[in-house]
Design a protein around this motif. Structure first.
Motif, PDB file in Angstrom:
ATOM      1  N   ILE A 143       2.830  32.775  -3.650  1.00  0.00           N
ATOM      2  CA  ILE A 143       3.734  31.738  -4.145  1.00  0.00           C
ATOM      3  C   ILE A 143       3.774  30.536  -3.210  1.00  0.00           C
ATOM      4  O   ILE A 143       4.042  29.404  -3.622  1.00  0.00           O
ATOM      5  CB  ILE A 143       5.152  32.319  -4.347  1.00  0.00           C
ATOM      6  N   GLU A 144       3.460  30.769  -1.945  1.00  0.00           N
ATOM      7  CA  GLU A 144       3.541  29.686  -0.962  1.00  0.00           C
ATOM      8  C   GLU A 144       2.464  28.624  -1.162  1.00  0.00           C
ATOM      9  O   GLU A 144       2.544  27.529  -0.617  1.00  0.00           O
ATOM     10  CB  GLU A 144       3.445  30.252   0.461  1.00  0.00           C
ATOM     11  N   GLN A 145       1.456  28.940  -1.988  1.00  0.00           N
ATOM     12  CA  GLN A 145       0.365  27.982  -2.202  1.00  0.00           C
ATOM     13  C   GLN A 145       0.837  26.690  -2.851  1.00  0.00           C
ATOM     14  O   GLN A 145       0.177  25.650  -2.738  1.00  0.00           O
ATOM     15  CB  GLN A 145      -0.711  28.608  -3.086  1.00  0.00           C
ATOM     16  N   TYR A 146       1.979  26.713  -3.540  1.00  0.00           N
ATOM     17  CA  TYR A 146       2.404  25.557  -4.302  1.00  0.00           C
ATOM     18  C   TYR A 146       3.181  24.540  -3.472  1.00  0.00           C
ATOM     19  O   TYR A 146       3.563  23.485  -3.981  1.00  0.00           O
ATOM     20  CB  TYR A 146       3.230  26.009  -5.513  1.00  0.00           C
ATOM     21  N   GLY A 147       3.420  24.864  -2.208  1.00  0.00           N
ATOM     22  CA  GLY A 147       4.057  23.904  -1.318  1.00  0.00           C
ATOM     23  C   GLY A 147       5.500  23.593  -1.664  1.00  0.00           C
ATOM     24  O   GLY A 147       6.002  22.513  -1.362  1.00  0.00           O
ATOM     25  N   ILE A 148       6.188  24.539  -2.336  1.00  0.00           N
ATOM     26  CA  ILE A 148       7.595  24.346  -2.692  1.00  0.00           C
ATOM     27  C   ILE A 148       8.454  25.195  -1.761  1.00  0.00           C
ATOM     28  O   ILE A 148       8.175  26.368  -1.551  1.00  0.00           O
ATOM     29  CB  ILE A 148       7.852  24.756  -4.161  1.00  0.00           C
ATOM     30  N   ALA A 149       9.483  24.594  -1.215  1.00  0.00           N
ATOM     31  CA  ALA A 149      10.367  25.311  -0.300  1.00  0.00           C
ATOM     32  C   ALA A 149      11.020  26.479  -1.022  1.00  0.00           C
ATOM     33  O   ALA A 149      11.295  26.412  -2.223  1.00  0.00           O
ATOM     34  CB  ALA A 149      11.439  24.365   0.243  1.00  0.00           C
ATOM     35  N   TYR A 150      11.280  27.560  -0.271  1.00  0.00           N
ATOM     36  CA  TYR A 150      11.860  28.743  -0.886  1.00  0.00           C
ATOM     37  C   TYR A 150      13.257  28.466  -1.453  1.00  0.00           C
ATOM     38  O   TYR A 150      13.683  29.112  -2.416  1.00  0.00           O
ATOM     39  CB  TYR A 150      11.905  29.889   0.116  1.00  0.00           C
ATOM     40  N   GLU A 151      13.973  27.507  -0.874  1.00  0.00           N
ATOM     41  CA  GLU A 151      15.278  27.163  -1.420  1.00  0.00           C
ATOM     42  C   GLU A 151      15.135  26.636  -2.846  1.00  0.00           C
ATOM     43  O   GLU A 151      15.914  26.992  -3.742  1.00  0.00           O
ATOM     44  CB  GLU A 151      15.974  26.118  -0.538  1.00  0.00           C
ATOM     45  N   GLN A 152      14.119  25.795  -3.073  1.00  0.00           N
ATOM     46  CA  GLN A 152      13.888  25.261  -4.415  1.00  0.00           C
ATOM     47  C   GLN A 152      13.369  26.356  -5.348  1.00  0.00           C
ATOM     48  O   GLN A 152      13.740  26.410  -6.522  1.00  0.00           O
ATOM     49  CB  GLN A 152      12.885  24.110  -4.353  1.00  0.00           C
ATOM     50  N   LEU A 153      12.523  27.239  -4.814  1.00  0.00           N
ATOM     51  CA  LEU A 153      12.023  28.351  -5.622  1.00  0.00           C
ATOM     52  C   LEU A 153      13.166  29.250  -6.076  1.00  0.00           C
ATOM     53  O   LEU A 153      13.170  29.746  -7.205  1.00  0.00           O
ATOM     54  CB  LEU A 153      10.995  29.160  -4.827  1.00  0.00           C
ATOM     55  N   GLU A 154      14.142  29.456  -5.193  1.00  0.00           N
ATOM     56  CA  GLU A 154      15.293  30.273  -5.558  1.00  0.00           C
ATOM     57  C   GLU A 154      16.095  29.629  -6.688  1.00  0.00           C
ATOM     58  O   GLU A 154      16.573  30.327  -7.591  1.00  0.00           O
ATOM     59  CB  GLU A 154      16.182  30.516  -4.342  1.00  0.00           C
ATOM     60  N   GLU A 155      16.217  28.312  -6.649  1.00  0.00           N
ATOM     61  CA  GLU A 155      16.925  27.622  -7.728  1.00  0.00           C
ATOM     62  C   GLU A 155      16.161  27.746  -9.040  1.00  0.00           C
ATOM     63  O   GLU A 155      16.753  27.918 -10.118  1.00  0.00           O
ATOM     64  CB  GLU A 155      17.134  26.145  -7.369  1.00  0.00           C
ATOM     65  N   LEU A 156      14.840  27.654  -8.967  1.00  0.00           N
ATOM     66  CA  LEU A 156      14.025  27.838 -10.172  1.00  0.00           C
ATOM     67  C   LEU A 156      14.153  29.265 -10.695  1.00  0.00           C
ATOM     68  O   LEU A 156      14.172  29.496 -11.911  1.00  0.00           O
ATOM     69  CB  LEU A 156      12.562  27.517  -9.867  1.00  0.00           C
ATOM     70  N   ALA A 157      14.242  30.227  -9.774  1.00  0.00           N
ATOM     71  CA  ALA A 157      14.409  31.626 -10.180  1.00  0.00           C
ATOM     72  C   ALA A 157      15.745  31.823 -10.891  1.00  0.00           C
ATOM     73  O   ALA A 157      15.832  32.564 -11.884  1.00  0.00           O
ATOM     74  CB  ALA A 157      14.319  32.547  -8.964  1.00  0.00           C
ATOM     75  N   LYS A 158      16.781  31.165 -10.411  1.00  0.00           N
ATOM     76  CA  LYS A 158      18.083  31.250 -11.072  1.00  0.00           C
ATOM     77  C   LYS A 158      18.017  30.655 -12.471  1.00  0.00           C
ATOM     78  O   LYS A 158      18.622  31.182 -13.421  1.00  0.00           O
ATOM     79  CB  LYS A 158      19.136  30.536 -10.236  1.00  0.00           C
TER      80      LYS A 158
END
Length: 399
Positions: free
Chosen positions: A250-265
């Protein structure tokens, strides 16, 4: 040389892959990290598989129904563990997999050539046989969706819609494309907007082209769609939005995990009823300390912690895939008998060698009629609480 690279001997491959998104590392350091990953994987391929096959013309593997999931183990040699990656080091599709490590999310495969093939392709029929192989289409996802009653996903499966595109639009707030079955194909009017000075310029664009322009759609490789695909696959056996931390690559996309968590929500919110059903099922499994596949194959647990709920739910789905595939193998044996030989037993598909004489006797060599009957054998429905989906598959027949 950066300290983190000099100590890569003790690092896990996933940790090395995460270095690709580390802004503190130089390009050369990242290249060294990925060379370490490639060396580790190639070394395992050589010592664990290739060396054991040198000078061997024919293998006689054993298939044993011994795994907890009900899946058949394959020994002497362990064919099911043979990697799918291409043997050509400079193959572009292999390089993408080596860099991103996305094999469990959907390995980038391609047609094999004399120089570009997988170790699995050494499993070939004899001269008097022909090869049949298939892979079921997102079978785990379909089983998951009928269990949790994900109405939107079930409709997508039945109608042949691109589920990952629908999920992407839900997550990022996009409107749905006009063509839900193939939103990636360029329509005929696309050539009218090339900007080359021809009279086509200014022609009214269709709704499909307008949608593609608005959301900057790049086809199946659109970053947002790939993320949605990762979420669909990576969230099945988890209970919170933190599943993003478990998605390999997932780290390949260069998106911070904080933003990924918001997308997951946002992903969970878009599938809230199905998500709640999943949590309830996990709770029941923990309470009963028992999980069963849709065919009734049970797995007993001796504790009632959170991991039991996840493992039990995983057994319910992946074990059903194993049961389904085992039934497919038995159906092939019942249909064709000694004229077919199982070459490779994968989790979601198989490879068989079938006698040409049998085809000539039963079908007078009519391969198209054989394919129709073959699909009836391998593409069967699965039903749960009145919800039914047919397990479609991609089928290849090489005569």
């Amino acid at each position: 040389m950066p300290h983190v690279v000099t100590n890569t001997r003790n690092l896990q491959r996933e940790t090395l892959r995460k270095l690709q998104s580390d802004p503190k590392l130089s390009t050369k350091a990242k290249q060294l990290a990925m060379l370490k990953v490639a060396f580790s994987e190639d070394s395992k391929l050589l010592t664990s598989y290739v060396d054991n096959l040198v000078s061997i013309q024919r293998i006689y593997p054993r298939h044993l129904p011994t795994q907890a999931s009900g899946r058949w183990s394959t020994l002497d040699p362990p064919i099911t563990n043979w990697p799918r990656q291409c043997i050509e080091p400079m193959c572009q599709k292999r390089l993408q997999n080596d860099i991103y490590g996305i094999d469990h999310l959907g390995y980038i495969e391609h047609e094999w050539t004399d120089t570009c093939w997988s170790i699995r392709d050494i499993l070939l029929p004899d001269d008097d046989e022909f090869l049949v192989s298939w892979d079921h289409d997102n079978i785990e996802g379909k089983i998951h969706d009928i269990i949790v009653n994900n109405v939107k996903a079930i409709k997508a499966h039945r109608e042949g819609y691109d589920l990952h595109t629908i999920t992407c639009c839900d997550m990022f707030g996009y409107s749905l494309p006009h063509d839900l079955r193939n939103p990636h194909a360029k329509c005929e009017c696309a050539s009218m907007h090339t900007g080359d000075g021809n009279v086509h310029i200014g022609v009214h664009k269709c709704v499909h082209c307008l949608w593609r322009e608005k959301v900057k759609w790049q086809g199946k490789d659109t970053k947002q769609r790939v993320l949605a695909k990762n979420f669909n696959h990576g969230s099945k056996y988890t209970e919170s939005y933190k599943f993003v931390h478990r998605i390999k690559g997932i780290e390949q996309y260069g998106i911070a995990y904080e933003q990924l968590e918001e997308l997951a929500k946002a992903y969970i919110k878009a599938n809230q009823e199905a998500w709640n059903t999943k949590l309830a099922i996990m709770g029941d499994i923990r309470k009963e300390k028992m999980a069963r596949t849709l065919y009734g194959f049970r797995r007993k647990f001796f504790t009632a912690d959170a991991e039991v709920g996840r493992e039990g739910f995983s057994h319910m789905i992946s074990g059903t895939v194993s049961d389904y595939n085992n039934q497919t193998i038995l159906a092939m044996d019942s249909w064709i008998g000694d004229s077919c030989v199982l070459l490779h037993n994968a989790h979601d598909g198989d490879k068989f060698a079938i006698k040409k004489e049998w085809l000539d006797t039963q079908y007078s060599g009519d391969i198209d009629k054989f394919k129709v009957d073959l699909r009836d054998v391998i593409q069967r429905p699965i039903t749960y609480q009145g919800r039914t989906l047919i397990m479609t598959a991609g089928v290849k027949v090489h005569v």
